[in-house]
Write a protein that holds these residues in place. Structure first.
Motif, mmCIF file in Angstrom:
data_model
loop_
_atom_site.group_PDB
_atom_site.id
_atom_site.type_symbol
_atom_site.label_atom_id
_atom_site.label_comp_id
_atom_site.label_asym_id
_atom_site.label_seq_id
_atom_site.Cartn_x
_atom_site.Cartn_y
_atom_site.Cartn_z
ATOM 1 N N ASP A 152 0.825 -1.212 0.000
ATOM 2 C CA ASP A 152 0.000 0.000 0.000
ATOM 3 C C ASP A 152 0.859 1.262 0.000
ATOM 4 O O ASP A 152 0.449 2.300 0.539
ATOM 5 C CB ASP A 152 -0.906 0.032 1.237
ATOM 6 N N TYR B 262 -0.193 8.877 0.002
ATOM 7 C CA TYR B 262 -1.332 9.788 -0.027
ATOM 8 C C TYR B 262 -1.618 10.329 1.378
ATOM 9 O O TYR B 262 -1.821 11.523 1.577
ATOM 10 C CB TYR B 262 -2.563 9.060 -0.573
ATOM 11 N N HIS C 201 -1.471 14.094 2.771
ATOM 12 C CA HIS C 201 -2.634 14.711 3.426
ATOM 13 C C HIS C 201 -2.167 15.548 4.615
ATOM 14 O O HIS C 201 -2.627 16.681 4.810
ATOM 15 C CB HIS C 201 -3.600 13.620 3.875
ATOM 16 N N ASN D 233 -6.420 18.828 11.084
ATOM 17 C CA ASN D 233 -6.053 18.998 9.675
ATOM 18 C C ASN D 233 -7.161 19.784 8.999
ATOM 19 O O ASN D 233 -8.313 19.370 8.982
ATOM 20 C CB ASN D 233 -5.882 17.635 8.996
ATOM 21 N N GLN D 234 -6.800 20.946 8.447
ATOM 22 C CA GLN D 234 -7.850 21.780 7.863
ATOM 23 C C GLN D 234 -8.265 21.315 6.477
ATOM 24 O O GLN D 234 -9.146 21.902 5.856
ATOM 25 C CB GLN D 234 -7.405 23.244 7.825
ATOM 26 N N TYR D 235 -7.634 20.257 5.962
ATOM 27 C CA TYR D 235 -7.979 19.749 4.645
ATOM 28 C C TYR D 235 -8.753 18.438 4.781
ATOM 29 O O TYR D 235 -8.537 17.679 5.719
ATOM 30 C CB TYR D 235 -6.720 19.536 3.805
ATOM 31 N N VAL D 236 -9.601 18.181 3.822
ATOM 32 C CA VAL D 236 -10.457 17.005 3.866
ATOM 33 C C VAL D 236 -9.823 15.877 3.055
ATOM 34 O O VAL D 236 -9.450 16.076 1.900
ATOM 35 C CB VAL D 236 -11.846 17.346 3.295
ATOM 36 N N ALA D 237 -9.692 14.711 3.643
ATOM 37 C CA ALA D 237 -9.144 13.560 2.917
ATOM 38 C C ALA D 237 -10.271 12.789 2.256
ATOM 39 O O ALA D 237 -11.379 12.708 2.786
ATOM 40 C CB ALA D 237 -8.379 12.649 3.862
ATOM 41 N N ARG D 238 -9.996 12.241 1.100
ATOM 42 C CA ARG D 238 -10.980 11.359 0.455
ATOM 43 C C ARG D 238 -11.108 10.087 1.287
ATOM 44 O O ARG D 238 -10.116 9.529 1.744
ATOM 45 C CB ARG D 238 -10.534 10.995 -0.960
ATOM 46 N N PHE E 125 -11.759 7.127 0.468
ATOM 47 C CA PHE E 125 -11.345 5.832 -0.076
ATOM 48 C C PHE E 125 -9.929 5.461 0.336
ATOM 49 O O PHE E 125 -9.416 4.415 -0.031
ATOM 50 C CB PHE E 125 -11.499 5.770 -1.598
ATOM 51 N N ILE E 126 -9.267 6.319 1.105
ATOM 52 C CA ILE E 126 -7.907 6.038 1.549
ATOM 53 C C ILE E 126 -7.961 5.302 2.879
ATOM 54 O O ILE E 126 -8.090 5.920 3.928
ATOM 55 C CB ILE E 126 -7.116 7.346 1.724
ATOM 56 N N PRO F 108 -5.720 2.349 3.940
ATOM 57 C CA PRO F 108 -4.768 1.345 3.477
ATOM 58 C C PRO F 108 -4.761 0.060 4.307
ATOM 59 O O PRO F 108 -4.793 -1.027 3.768
ATOM 60 C CB PRO F 108 -3.425 2.052 3.550
ATOM 61 N N ARG G 196 -7.331 9.944 12.769
ATOM 62 C CA ARG G 196 -6.041 10.558 12.417
ATOM 63 C C ARG G 196 -6.080 11.350 11.121
ATOM 64 O O ARG G 196 -5.199 12.162 10.853
ATOM 65 C CB ARG G 196 -4.962 9.480 12.291
ATOM 66 N N LEU G 197 -7.064 11.067 10.268
ATOM 67 C CA LEU G 197 -7.202 11.879 9.050
ATOM 68 C C LEU G 197 -7.611 13.295 9.411
ATOM 69 O O LEU G 197 -7.408 14.227 8.654
ATOM 70 C CB LEU G 197 -8.232 11.267 8.106
ATOM 71 N N LYS G 198 -8.230 13.450 10.566
ATOM 72 C CA LYS G 198 -8.734 14.761 10.974
ATOM 73 C C LYS G 198 -7.904 15.381 12.088
ATOM 74 O O LYS G 198 -7.786 16.604 12.166
ATOM 75 C CB LYS G 198 -10.178 14.624 11.458
#
Lengths: 471, 471, 471, 471
Positions: free
Chosen positions: C3, C9, C13, D299-304, D306-307, D309, D319-321
Motif C-alpha cells: 500500500d 497519499y 494529506h 487537519n484543515q484539509y479534507v481527505a478522500r 477511499f484512503i 490502506p 487521524r485523518l482529521k
C-alpha cells in the motif's frame, strides 16, 4: 429480464436521434424503483458505469429528452419517479398534449403542486385524483382526459404499462425475446440493437400491460382513428425503423421517386442533404437515371457554438455541419434533394455553399409538401410565424433561397409514398398531414385560439367549411 | 490573421476525422507563444470559450492526435511547445518516423531528456543539436536525419514553417486569404471551412516558410519521389478533400466502378458500409445499373463502451455503430461494398447482421486490394500479425467472414482509380501501395528486422529480387 | 511496503499545508514506475479511487506543489517522471535553487530541452550529463553544482534516494516501520499519520539511499553548516511537527512568551490570529497572566474568489477567512498576536475588523522580527518591494495598520525561542534569519544583482562589512 | 438590496458549518424567481460565476443542506422553488418536524404528489390546501398544523417571510443595513460577513414579513415558550455568533469554567479537541490556573474516504482529521476537554492517540451532560441505539474509552453556563435539554411510539410522572 437497465441503455442509444437534451432510466427489482437521469446526451448523462450498475432489477424504462415545452433543467428530464405510500410509479412520455395548460390550471386550483414544466407530469396528477378507483381504472380515466399526441410508458414495481393516443400519432412498438421477456420502444431500431424480435405496433387507444404473467392488451377508448405523424417518415425516425409496416428508408426513397416524376429536372447529378435526405435523393436519381453523387459531406463531430470568429463565417454557420464537395459539384448543374423547409435559412446557406464551390445551377427539390401549419403533437414547431411556407409563395421562397428552381412534393404523393398497409380507408392514408393542409386529427384545445388568430381570411374560411363537413 | 486561433479551431473541426485522442492549438502574438491542449475530441479539449480566448495573436497552429505510438497521456498531445532562451518553438506532426527509436537512443546517450513517448519530439532535439548553424539550417539538417512519412508544422514568434517528407507520403496543402494571409493544412476540407482558397499542395522535400513578407518555398532535399499514402484515398481522408489534384470521393467512386468491372455480382441491390464506403458503393451500383440502397445505417452517436450486457451482444459490438435496415435487405441478394479488410472481425459481424436481418445472399466486395503489409508511416497498423490477408487466402477469408462471395480490387485498378495528375511516370502512379505489395518507398530502419522476420520464404525471396532490381 | 502509494497519499494529506497548487505520486513495483499527478489540492488531484489503485508497488514518493517559480500548469506538478533507456527516474523537490537560471542557460546551450518552468528539472539534466560515471556519482556531482535550499526525493525502480542541501535549510526527516520499511518526509507529522516511528532528521549534505538492503547514509559534501529556515518555525510547518528536536508549537509558544517579556501590554485579553498564531498567543497570555480568548474565528471553508459584491466588502476580503467575535472583543483592550507581517494589508484589515466589532484598543504584537529581506530558498517572497518592513519604520507601520501599538520579536529572542539542540555553536543557533538581517547562509548567485540593487546605502555598507568579515 | 444573491452567498459561506451536503439560492427581481442549487459544499454548488450572475434581483434567500431525513439527491437541496399560476414561491427550512410522516400520509391521500423526501415540502402542500384564504392566512394555518423545531424562510416575487416554531428551538435573527434593507439568518455570524447590523432575534411563534414597506412583525400563535436547542451552544453554532443575547464562545468558556469547578483534575496541562471544544478547554484551564496547550491539531484539509490502506489505520480513522502533538503531550498528565460524547468511538480514538504520543494520563472532561435521548428537532441523532450514554454508566464509558477518568457537566451547570437573558422563568433557562433529561418541549407525534419503546422501565415511569405533572 436480466440486465434490464443495460438493455434499456442500448435501446436509448439507438433512439438518441429522438432527443439529445437529457436521458434517464428507472429500473425495478420487484420491490423498489431506482432512477438515474441527467442532462445532455445519453453518454453525458451516464458517464460512470456505476450510474447503470445502481439501476438493478429485471425491468426498466428509459427516455431521451427532446424539448417541446419546459426549460432545460434536470427537473424536466424523464422518466419521472414518484414515491407514494401505496408504491412508486415512474413515467416517460413521447408527444405533446394540447390541453396541458388548461388541465394544469384546473389541477393547481385543486392544490396540485408541479415539479416540472413538462406536460407529462399532468398524467400522474390525474391518476392520483382517481386513485381510489384502483391504478388501472384511474389511468384509463386519465388517458381519456388528455388530448393530443402521446405515447406513455409507466413502471411500477411489478409491471410496465404502455399507452398510445387515440390517433396513434407517435410511433410505439412491441418486441419480444426468446425467453418471453417483452420490450416496448418508440422505434423498431431499438428492438434490433437489444436483440428482440418485433411483435406488432401498439394500436391507437391501446393500453399494454406487461407483468410476470406476460403481455395483456387492453383499451382506454374505442374512438380511435390512425393518423401517424408524417414527420416521422419525412425526417424524424431512423431509416432502419419500420412504423406501421412501412420501412422509413423505403418511404423516403418513394418520396424521392414520386417527386422525380412530379418535378423532374435536367441536371448533371443528384445530391442529397445528409443524412436525412439521402434516401429521397437516391430515389430521385434512380427514377430519372441521373448519377447520385456525394456533393455535400456532413461533419460527424459537433463543434462548440462559441466558435464564431468573423461575421462572414457566422452567416455560414451551416459550414460547421456541412461541406460542399468542390471536386464533385464544380461546373455542374445540381439537383439538391432536401427533406423539408422550415425557416429556409439552412436551405439558403446550402445553395450559397454549393455555388461558392462552383456549382453552375442549383435546383432544389423538397421531398415533402410546404410546411405551413404548426405541429402540436411533439415536433418542435409550434408557431406559424417561423414557417417560411406560411408566409411566402413557392416562387418567393425560391428567390429568397437563391435556387435556380424549387419544387415540393404534393400532399397526395406524400400519402402515396408512405402507404401504410393497415390505414386503408383512413383519411390521408393513416397519416397526420396537418402541417401541410391544416387538418388536425384532434381538437386543438389550448392552442385553438392562437392558431385561429394566425390564419388568414381564406384559411379561416376553409377551416370553417371543413368543420361543417365533419359534423 | 485576426482570430487565428479560432480559425485554427475551425480547421481542426474539419480535420477531426484524422485524430480523436487529443487536440491542441498554439498561437503567437509576435512576442510570445500561447498553448492550450487536452485529451479527447476538440470539443472536449476546448470546453471553455476562455481556452480559446487566451490564445491571442494572429498566427496559430493546431493538431488533432491520432496515436500510432505513445500512451494516451496529455504529455503526448500536440502541438508541443518549447521555451528556449533564444525563443519559443511549437511543433505539430502528422506521420510516423521509421528511425525514431534509434535516433532517440542516440540522443539520450548524448544527455537528451524526452518528455513524451512521441517520435515528434525527436525533431526538436535534433534541431537543438544543430542550432549553432541557425534555426532554418538546423531544421534542414534535422529533416534529413529523420526517415519515414512526415508533415511538420512549426511555429515561432514571427513565422510558421511547414515541411513534408521526400515522398510526400502524408498530404499537406496551402491556402490563401484575399488579405494575403496563408493557411497550411493536412486536407483541403480545412481550407474550405475557414474560407481560404486552395493554392497548391506542398511538394515532397519542401520547406515552406510563412512570415510577414509572405510565403517562401525552400527545400531540404532534392531526392524526392511522390508516393502519397493510398490509405488517404481509400478511407482516411474526407470525401470532400482534394489531394494532389484528385477529389477523394471521386477516387472512391472510381474504385467502386473498376471493382464492378473487375468483379461484378448478380444482386438485387448494392449497399455500402457507412460512411467511408458509400462513394465506392454508389460507383459500383452505377456501373452495374443496380439499385443503390441504404441497407446499413450508422449511429451518429457514440456509446460508452461499458455497456456490454450479455455475451451475445458483446459478439455483436458492431451493432453499437451500425444497424441493418431489415425493411430493405430482407429476402434480397445483397452486394456489400466495404473500403478495406484489416482484422476481418467487423466484416464478419456485418455479414452476420445482414443475414440476421433476412438477407438471402451477401456478396462482399472490397474497394481496395488485400491489406497484407503493415503501414509504418502513420496509419495505426504496424504489425502483420493483425492483418487477416497476411495469413489467409481470399477463399479462406470468405469462409471465416461468412460471405457468399468475396473479392478485392486489384492494385492496378487502385492506381488507375486514383490517377494523380502530377504523378506521371512515378512508380505506382505516385501512390504508396506497400500495404498491398510490400514495396515501401523508404528504408524501414528500426522496423526492418521485425518486418523481415514476419515474411514467409516466398515473400523474402521476392523482396530480395526487388532490392536487386532497385540497385 | 504494501500500500505504498496509499500511505504516501496519507502522508501528503498531513503535508497539504506545505502546498495547495498540485499533488502527485509516483510508485515503483520493482520493474516500472507509475505516475499520477494533477493540479489543485490532494483531494482534487486524486478524485477517483482508481487513480491510486493504478499506482501499484511497494515503494512510492509524493509531492504537494507550492509555487515559488513557474506557471500553474500540470507540466509543473511533481514528482516528475523521466523514462530513459537505462531505467526510469522520478524526482520531487522542496526548496529553491539560487543558480537555477544560470544553470538552465548553460544546459540549454548544450542542447538540453526543458519541459517545465521548475528549477527542479535542472537536477535531472545535470545527472544525465554525468551519467557515464554511474547514477549515484552523477547525482553527487550534480548536487554540488546546485546552490540554495533543497530537499530532493528520487525514486528508481529499486531504490529511493533523499538529499538535503549543505545548510539543511528545508526540513527532512526519516521514519521507520516495525517491519523495517522506511519513510522520508518533510515533516514528522507525516510520519505520525502513516504510523511510522521517527528515526532522525536528515543532516545537511547527506545522501540517504533506501533499497532492499535497508537504509544507507552517504554524503555529497562535507562543507555543511546547519541553518534551518526560521519561517518553518514561525508559520510554515505544522505545530505538531518536530524539526531538529524542536516541537513547532513549543517554539511558537516560546516566541509568544519572550515577546511578552520584551513588549508587554496592558490589555483585557490576548487573542491570536488563527491558526498559525494561536500557539504564540497562548504563550503571550500565559506569560502575562492575561485571559486568552477567541476573539477571531477562522472560517474552515474556502470561498470562491468571484464573490466580491461591493467595493466596501472587497476592502474587507479578509472577512471571507476571519471573523471578529463581537461578544468577546466589544469594549475591550485587546492584545492581538500575529506570526508575521509581510505586506501589512491583512494586519490592517484585522485591526479594522476588531475595531468594527467594538474593540476599544488593539495592540498588535508580532511573534517574529521585521521581515525585511526576501527568501530565496522556497518561501514565496522573493522581491523586497513587497515587504512592508523593508520600506517603513515600525512606527510608520503602526500608523498605516491603524493599531494602538505595534512591536516585533527581536532576532535574538527568535533564536532563543527556537533553541535547536544540535545547533550549538552555529551562527544564529542553526537558523536562517536572513529575512530579518540580510545574512544569507549561501551565495545568492542569480539573485545577487537584483538583491544588491534593492539595498539602500546603509544596507550595502553593512553587507560589504559582513562579507569582509566572513573572508 | 443590490447584489442580493451575492450577499446571500457570503452569508451562506459563514453558515457553511450548519450543512455541507448541498447549497442553493433563489432570488427575485420583483417579477420572477431564479434558482440555482446543487449538491456538496457552497463552493461545489456554485462553481461558475455565471451561476450567481443569473440570480438577478434585489431579494434572495439561500440554504445549506444538513440532512436529517431524505436521500442525498439534488431533489432535496433547498431552497425549493414552486411555480404556481398565482405566482412563484421559494422555501428554505432549518429544523425537523415531528409530525411530517402523518401529515404527508394525509396529504398524499388527498392527491398530493411529493418531489422530495424532505419534510420541508409539507409546508407548501398545506399552504396550497388553504390558499383560498389568501397566502398569509394560509401560511399561518399551515404553521399551526406542523409540530417540531422549525425556522422557515419564504420568498415571493415581492416579499420575504420568516417564521419560527413556538419554542424557538432553532435560532433565527434579523439584521439591517443603513439603507433600510433587511437580512434574516440562522446565526449572527452571517450578518457580520454581509455587513448588516444585528436588530433582534426572531421570537417563538413570530411571522416576519419584509417587503418594500419594510419589516412587519406578526404571529401565527400566542402559545409560545422559549426552548432553544442547547446543542447550538454546545457545538453546532459558530463561536462568534450571538443567540438570544448569549455569545456562543462565552457560553462554551463558561461550560469549561463550571466543569472545572464541578470536576477539577490534577494535570500538567489542559487541551481541547479542535475546533468546537477549544473555548471550553480555555475556560477549564483558566479556572484551574493550568497551562492551556495545543495537544491536538486539526487537519484543515479534507481527505478522500477511499484512503484506508490497512486495518490498523482504519481503526485510527480519526487521524485523518486530528493529530496529537507528541512534543507537547509526551510524558504529561493531560486533561482533555471535549464538547460531547455521542457514540464514543471518536473519544476512544483520541485517548488512544494521545497515549500513543506518550501522554502519561488522559483525563477526559465533557463540557455537556450525558447525551441520552435523541434530538427530533434537526440535529442528526434520532435513534437512541446510537447514544453511548443511553446504554452505559459513566464508569462503563470510561473503561470502554480507555480514559484515566471521565466526567460530564451537569444539566444545571449547562443551564447556568448559557444563562439566556430573556429566558427568566422559563423551564431549563429557555433551553431544550431533552437530549439529557428526556423532557421534550413539544409533543413527539410520529416519533412517540418508537421513542417510548426505546425507554427502559425506570425511564418510562419517570416520563409518565412528568406527563401527569404537566397536565
Amino acid at each position: 429480464m436480466q440486465d434490464a437497465s443495460k438493455l434499456t441503455y442500448l435501446g436509448l442509444h439507438n433512439l438518441q436521434h429522438r432527443g439529445q437534451e437529457g436521458a434517464g432510466i428507472v429500473s425495478s427489482d420487484g420491490e423498489k424503483l431506482y432512477q438515474h437521469r441527467d442532462r445532455g446526451l445519453l453518454s453525458d448523462a451516464f458517464k460512470d458505469p456505476a450510474d447503470l450498475d445502481r439501476l438493478i432489477g429485471d425491468c426498466a424504462i428509459g427516455h431521451v429528452r427532446y424539448s417541446t415545452t419546459g426549460r432545460n433543467s434536470i427537473q424536466n428530464v424523464q422518466p419521472f419517479l414518484y414515491h407514494f405510500l401505496d408504491g412508486d410509479v415512474a413515467l416517460a412520455h413521447n408527444g405533446n398534449l394540447v390541453n396541458a395548460v388548461s388541465l394544469r390550471n384546473k389541477l393547481e386550483k385543486q392544490g396540485a403542486i408541479f415539479q416540472s414544466d413538462s406536460d407529462t407530469e399532468i398524467l400522474i396528477h390525474l391518476i392520483r385524483n382517481h386513485i381510489s378507483d384502483g391504478f388501472i381504472p384511474a389511468l384509463k380515466k386519465s388517458l381519456n382526459e388528455i388530448h393530443g399526441g402521446f405515447a406513455f410508458l409507466l413502471l411500477q414495481k411489478d409491471r410496465m404499462i404502455a399507452a398510445l393516443d387515440p390517433n396513434g400519432i407517435r410511433p410505439l412498438c412491441i418486441g419480444k425475446y426468446d425467453n418471453g421477456a417483452y420490450v416496448v420502444a418508440s422505434e423498431t431500431c431499438a428492438l434490433d440493437i437489444v436483440g428482440a424480435e418485433f411483435v406488432r405496433d401498439v394500436q391507437p387507444g391501446e393500453l399494454i400491460i406487461i407483468d410476470k404473467d406476460g403481455l395483456h392488451i387492453d383499451h382506454f377508448t374505442e374512438h380511435t382513428q390512425l393518423a401517424v405523424c408524417s414527420m416521422e417518415y419525412i425526417y424524424f425516425a431512423r431509416p432502419d425503423s419500420i412504423i406501421h409496416g412501412v420501412n422509413v428508408h423505403n418511404a423516403r426513397k418513394n418520396m424521392g421517386r414520386l417527386l422525380a416524376r412530379q418535378n423532374p429536372v435536367e441536371a448533371d447529378m443528384v445530391i442529397g442533404v445528409p443524412n436525412s435526405s439521402l434516401s429521397a435523393a437516391s430515389g430521385y436519381a434512380e427514377e430519372l437515371g441521373l448519377p447520385y453523387e456525394m456533393g455535400l459531406v456532413k461533419n460527424q463531430y459537433v463543434a462548440r457554438t462559441f466558435i464564431q470568429p468573423t461575421q462572414a463565417l457566422r452567416e455560414k454557420s451551416v459550414r460547421l455541419k456541412l461541406s460542399a464537395v468542390r471536386g464533385v459539384v464544380a461546373g455542374k448543374k445540381i439537383a439538391v434533394i432536401d427533406d423539408s423547409i422550415v425557416r429556409g435559412t439552412t436551405s439558403k446557406q446550402i445553395v450559397q455553399m454549393l455555388k461558392d464551390a462552383g456549382a453552375k445551377e442549383v435546383h432544389l427539390r423538397i421531398a415533402s409538401p410546404q410546411f405551413r401549419f404548426p405541429c402540436f403533437y411533439g415536433i418542435d414547431i409550434s408557431t406559424r410565424s417561423e414557417l417560411m411556407a406560411a408566409h411566402y409563395s413557392t416562387e418567393e421562397m425560391r428567390k429568397i433561397i437563391g435556387a435556380d428552381s424549387l419544387d415540393f412534393l404534393s400532399v397526395d404523393n406524400l400519402i402515396k409514398a408512405v402507404s401504410i398497409p393497415d390505414a386503408k380507408g383512413a383519411p390521408f392514408g393513416g397519416l397526420t398531414v396537418a402541417y401541410f393542409n391544416g387538418q388536425y386529427p384532434t381538437k386543438l384545445d389550448d392552442y385553438e385560439e392562437g392558431y385561429l388568430s394566425s390564419l388568414n381570411e381564406q384559411e379561416k374560411r376553409q377551416r370553417k367549411e371543413r368543420q361543417n363537413e365533419s359534423l
